[in-house]
Design an enzyme around this catalytic site. Sequence first.
Site, PDB file in Angstrom:
ATOM      1  N   ASP A  11       0.805  -1.103   0.056  1.00 20.26           N
ATOM      2  CA  ASP A  11       0.043  -0.062   0.074  1.00 20.26           C
ATOM      3  C   ASP A  11       1.001   1.369   0.069  1.00 20.26           C
ATOM      4  OD1 ASP A  11      -2.345  -1.452   0.048  1.00 20.26           O
ATOM      5  OD2 ASP A  11      -2.423  -1.624   2.081  1.00 20.26           O
ATOM      6  N   LYS A  33       0.616  -7.707  -3.109  1.00 17.88           N
ATOM      7  CA  LYS A  33      -0.867  -7.204  -3.549  1.00 17.88           C
ATOM      8  C   LYS A  33      -0.622  -5.778  -4.114  1.00 17.88           C
ATOM      9  CE  LYS A  33      -4.441  -5.976  -0.663  1.00 17.88           C
ATOM     10  NZ  LYS A  33      -4.863  -4.548  -1.067  1.00 17.88           N
ATOM     11  N   ASP A  60      -5.472  -5.998  -7.080  1.00 16.26           N
ATOM     12  CA  ASP A  60      -6.471  -5.626  -6.163  1.00 16.26           C
ATOM     13  C   ASP A  60      -7.221  -4.647  -6.719  1.00 16.26           C
ATOM     14  OD1 ASP A  60      -8.472  -5.515  -4.002  1.00 16.26           O
ATOM     15  OD2 ASP A  60      -7.225  -4.776  -2.729  1.00 16.26           O
ATOM     16  N   LYS A  62     -10.621  -4.567  -7.607  1.00 13.65           N
ATOM     17  CA  LYS A  62     -12.315  -4.900  -7.488  1.00 13.65           C
ATOM     18  C   LYS A  62     -13.148  -4.207  -8.408  1.00 13.65           C
ATOM     19  CE  LYS A  62     -11.367  -4.246  -2.407  1.00 13.65           C
ATOM     20  NZ  LYS A  62     -10.034  -3.740  -2.279  1.00 13.65           N
ATOM     21  N   ASP A  65     -18.405  -3.079 -13.005  1.00 15.09           N
ATOM     22  CA  ASP A  65     -19.146  -2.304 -14.182  1.00 15.09           C
ATOM     23  C   ASP A  65     -20.110  -3.117 -14.912  1.00 15.09           C
ATOM     24  OD1 ASP A  65     -19.120  -0.390 -16.255  1.00 15.09           O
ATOM     25  OD2 ASP A  65     -17.253   0.380 -15.638  1.00 15.09           O
ATOM     26  N   THR A 119     -15.705  -4.425   4.361  1.00 10.98           N
ATOM     27  CA  THR A 119     -15.810  -4.723   5.699  1.00 10.98           C
ATOM     28  C   THR A 119     -16.052  -3.038   6.342  1.00 10.98           C
ATOM     29  OG1 THR A 119     -13.504  -4.567   5.433  1.00 10.98           O
ATOM     30  CG2 THR A 119     -14.487  -6.781   6.307  1.00 10.98           C
ATOM     31  N   ARG A 180      -3.361  -9.834  12.277  1.00 13.13           N
ATOM     32  CA  ARG A 180      -2.150  -9.234  12.891  1.00 13.13           C
ATOM     33  C   ARG A 180      -1.571 -10.323  13.785  1.00 13.13           C
ATOM     34  NH1 ARG A 180      -2.932  -6.017   9.733  1.00 13.13           N
ATOM     35  NH2 ARG A 180      -3.219  -3.729  10.086  1.00 13.13           N
ATOM     36  N   ARG A 210       0.446  -3.779   6.880  1.00 14.90           N
ATOM     37  CA  ARG A 210       1.532  -2.687   7.929  1.00 14.90           C
ATOM     38  C   ARG A 210       2.305  -3.378   8.741  1.00 14.90           C
ATOM     39  NH1 ARG A 210      -3.293   1.229   8.919  1.00 14.90           N
ATOM     40  NH2 ARG A 210      -4.342  -0.846   8.296  1.00 14.90           N
TER      41      ARG A 210
HETATM   42  O1  C5P Z   1      -2.097  -2.877   6.654  1.00 10.29           O
HETATM   43  P1  C5P Z   1      -3.012  -3.961   6.674  1.00 10.29           P
HETATM   44  O2  C5P Z   1      -2.561  -5.245   6.953  1.00 10.29           O
HETATM   45  O3  C5P Z   1      -4.354  -3.490   7.612  1.00 10.29           O
HETATM   46  O4  C5P Z   1      -3.481  -4.206   5.089  1.00 10.29           O
HETATM   47  C1  C5P Z   1      -4.449  -4.783   4.603  1.00 10.29           C
HETATM   48  C2  C5P Z   1      -4.802  -4.614   3.320  1.00 10.29           C
HETATM   49  O5  C5P Z   1      -6.096  -5.309   2.858  1.00 10.29           O
HETATM   50  C3  C5P Z   1      -5.108  -3.528   2.792  1.00 10.29           C
HETATM   51  O6  C5P Z   1      -4.398  -3.202   1.558  1.00 10.29           O
HETATM   52  C4  C5P Z   1      -6.476  -3.189   2.788  1.00 10.29           C
HETATM   53  O7  C5P Z   1      -7.042  -2.216   1.753  1.00 10.29           O
HETATM   54  C5  C5P Z   1      -6.878  -4.641   2.189  1.00 10.29           C
HETATM   55  N1  C5P Z   1      -8.311  -4.681   2.866  1.00 10.29           N
HETATM   56  C6  C5P Z   1      -8.605  -4.738   4.087  1.00 10.29           C
HETATM   57  N2  C5P Z   1      -9.967  -5.196   4.457  1.00 10.29           N
HETATM   58  C7  C5P Z   1     -11.114  -5.547   3.477  1.00 10.29           C
HETATM   59  C8  C5P Z   1     -10.406  -5.616   2.300  1.00 10.29           C
HETATM   60  C9  C5P Z   1      -9.051  -5.373   2.027  1.00 10.29           C
HETATM   61  O8  C5P Z   1      -7.897  -4.320   4.978  1.00 10.29           O
HETATM   62  N3  C5P Z   1     -12.143  -5.991   3.871  1.00 10.29           N
END
Ligand code: C5P
Length: 231
Positions: A11, A33, A60, A62, A65, A119, A180, A210
């Site tokens: 990201d 990703k 990714d 998404k 259309d 989410t 996490r 992250r």
């Molecule tokens: O940094 P982190 O581990 O939170 O990143 C999660 C990744 O997954 C990000 O790219 C976020 O946009 C993506 N994502 C998410 N929840 C979702 C769909 C995608 O966190 N429901």
Amino acid sequence: MTRSPIIVALDYPDHASAIGMARRLSPELCRVKVGKELFTAAGPSLLEQLAGLGYEVFLDLKFHDIPNTVAGAVRAAANLGVWMVNVHASGGERMMAAARDSLTGLSSRPLLIAVTVLTSMAAADLAQVGVGLDPKLQVVRLARLSRDAGMDGVVCSAHECQMLRAELGDDFVLVTPGIRPADASTDDQRRVLTPAEAMASGSNYLVIGRPITRSDEPAAALAAIITQLRL
Ligand code: C5P
């Protein structure tokens, strides 16, 4: 092709930062990703460079259309050589089927994954756009529709894996963000599971950003997760 279930979310706002992180990690231990911000800024040449480093890429974007447009976009993603690409299940069965049909005849094709309910959408947000169902029921409904339209799997919360695995069987691919490691900050994620918990609930691929990319030692953070998973 790596056996690792980890997909590191790159990201970043620009090409240089994303490639810098990819160079610090290893394609033997993860996939990567590329999302809307990075792809819009850096374009297809970034994907070529990631492939050159040996990475398989989840694009990714998404897509959502009319069927013809999404089919063309998915086919274009396949031509870029990506490993996984996704569409919004709420685009409907005909849109997903057109996406799937656009990959027919390719010697190697990307996994085609659907997003069910974002989410970020709570019950009140769904109601505002005319969906009166409880978000969980809407997730199941869209996951079933995705499978029936020929999708390989869905992106979902790890909290939904057990339910979806039971509903949709063992072959359906479940891709889960919101992961996490036990000792990591939750950042802005609200309901998190550890990598081991997510795998135990039936997830196939863990999207992790992250906790790895903001670590002082990204390679060590990735290796520690792999060790926790006993891979
Ligand atoms: O940094 P982190 O581990 O939170 O990143 C999660 C990744 O997954 C990000 O790219 C976020 O946009 C993506 N994502 C998410 N929840 C979702 C769909 C995608 O966190 N429901």
